[in-house]
Scaffold this active site. Structure first.
Site, mmCIF file in Angstrom:
data_model
loop_
_atom_site.group_PDB
_atom_site.id
_atom_site.type_symbol
_atom_site.label_atom_id
_atom_site.label_comp_id
_atom_site.label_asym_id
_atom_site.label_seq_id
_atom_site.Cartn_x
_atom_site.Cartn_y
_atom_site.Cartn_z
ATOM 1 N N HIS A 420 -3.694 1.442 5.987
ATOM 2 C CA HIS A 420 -3.321 0.198 5.479
ATOM 3 C C HIS A 420 -2.600 -0.022 3.856
ATOM 4 C CE1 HIS A 420 -1.453 -3.601 6.188
ATOM 5 N NE2 HIS A 420 -2.507 -4.246 6.548
ATOM 6 N N ASP A 424 2.218 -0.796 6.631
ATOM 7 C CA ASP A 424 2.141 -2.236 6.906
ATOM 8 C C ASP A 424 2.121 -2.395 8.256
ATOM 9 O OD1 ASP A 424 2.210 -3.002 4.021
ATOM 10 O OD2 ASP A 424 4.401 -3.100 4.052
#
Length: 449
Positions: A420, A424
């Site tokens: 992450h 995204d």
């Protein structure tokens, strides 16, 4: 001075036999002779006790012995990224081996390097112990190439059949007389029990012994180098990446129908089987091209993002030595046939333990198929330095809603674990939906959709 030579016993016997043929007693001092010209010349030599002389034309008889020296086999060179490894012996001292037969294996961080015998012979000596760490050029063992008998093994010591010492005679039990009178009764408390507080009454809990049946033994086994490296890399991945997993499900109806329709003709024409992995690899390459950030990686040293213009997919394979990840290069340019051929070649190497570091080096994305073991759901761990990994699972018939109707379809859960820090949620979900669409309808590759 006359020149003499000591002949062999066979030559002396032939000379005596020739003398008997000529009715001449053989002299015990004669060892060898030149070719006789006449009977008179030999009579003259015998009368004067003259030993025959050796001429230069005569042939010398001798025995030649060839000495076979033990050959020392050294550790071969490793790949650039490997500096050392642990040795595991497959043979022992005294074992006979043929040329190219496996003698030992060197377990490294990434692969196992075989050590074959350079020639036929007998293992004379092992120069390093089992599990020792070796480096390129380290002497490993000595091989006697003359095929001599095995080194003498220590004879088993026979335990003397000595009679066990007789146990001392147990004393006879002593008889206890039976008492004629009863013991005195216990004292009766003067105060009633009700006069005591409940808190003052101490209750001793009775602990019943736990009965255990069956064997409860345990033993320890040293972790091999590959398992140590795998555990270290997986823990580093957890400590470094901000891992998040998203899920989806794939309707396998169309791809199963496509495979069942063409698998026999595909195998007959190309000599390889048509599997579901080729569909997922092609769909992953299609999705990585559409979402290049999933194919990228963070360079922590320079704080830069490296975007790859190629797609190298690592396939996680479980072996007896541990988890290995051979790489399929440039999957974006492959079709189903080329993918199946490359996977068959890598699978054959993995079964024969012949995967090299070059076969597993690199990779921009990984696919792990836990469904072959029956896994229904799971969250895979990223293979560093990559940024994402796809987890496949078992195909199970489940009720699903199709156009407002409940139907039974073969369904598979798929999971995408991604870093992450770089990827995204939008890119991750879009990428996973591309894989779903590509597996359910492979015709979208032809239409570029």
């Amino acid at each position: 001075m006359s020149l003499y030579i000591r002949g062999t016993s066979k030559l002396l016997s032939q000379l005596r036999y020739s003398a008997r043929k000529l009715s001449i007693p053989a002299a015990s001092k004669v060892h060898t002779t030149q070719q006789l010209k006449s009977y008179t010349q030999l009579e003259t030599w015998r009368a004067k006790d003259v030993k025959p002389q050796l001429t230069r034309q005569q042939r010398l008889f001798h025995i030649t012995a060839t000495k076979f020296d033990a050959v020392t086999v050294n550790c071969p060179p490793f790949a650039e990224s490997i500096t050392s490894g642990d040795i595991v012996w497959e043979k022992a001292v005294g074992d006979s081996v043929e040329i190219d037969e496996m003698v030992a294996e060197i377990e490294t961080d990434k692969t196992t390097i075989p050590i074959p015998a350079p020639s036929s012979g007998v293992i004379e000596e092992l120069l390093v112990e089992e599990g020792a760490t070796v480096t390129p050029g380290t002497p490993l063992f000595k091989l006697n190439s003359d095929g001599a008998s095995a080194a003498p093994q220590p004879a088993k010591e026979e335990a003397p059949a000595a009679a066990a010492p007789s146990s001392p005679t147990e004393p006879a039990p002593v008889s206890t007389p039976i008492p004629d009178t009863l013991p005195p009764p216990p004292p009766v408390p003067s105060a009633p029990m009700a006069s005591k507080k409940v808190s003052d009454v101490k209750i001793t809990p009775s602990i019943a012994p736990v009965s255990v049946t069956g064997s409860r033994s345990e033993h320890r086994v040293k972790m091999n180098r590959m398992r140590q490296r795998i555990s270290q890399r997986l823990k580093d991945s957890q400590n470094t990446a901000a891992m998040l997993t998203t899920f989806n499900e794939v309707d396998m109806t169309n791809i199963m129908a496509l495979r069942n329709k063409h698998k026999d003709a595909f195998l007959k024409k190309h000599g390889v089987k048509l599997s579901f992995m080729s569909a997922f690899i092609k769909a992953s390459a299609y999705g990585l091209t559409d979402q290049p950030v999933v194919n990228a990686v963070i360079d922590d040293a320079s704080n830069e993002i490296i975007y790859r213009d190629y797609v190298d997919i690592s396939i996680a394979v479980s072996t007896e030595k541990g988890l290995v990840v051979p790489v399929l290069r440039n999957c974006e340019n492959m079709n189903f046939l080329e993918i199946e051929q490359e996977m068959t070649s890598l699978a054959q190497k993995a079964r024969e333990n012949k995967l090299t570091v070059e076969d597993m080096d690199g990779g921009t994305f990984t696919i792990s198929n836990g469904g072959v073991f029956g896994s229904m759901f799971g969250t895979p761990i990223i293979n560093p330095p990559q940024s994402a990994i796809l987890g496949m699972h078992a195909i199970l018939d489940r009720p699903v809603a199709i156009n407002g109707e409940v139907k039974i379809r073969p369904m598979m859960y798929i999971a995408l674990t991604y870093d992450h820090r770089l990827i995204d949620g939008r890119e991750a979900v879009t990428f996973l939906r591309k894989i779903k669409a590509g597996v359910e309808d492979p015709s979208i590759y032809l239409l570029g959709m």
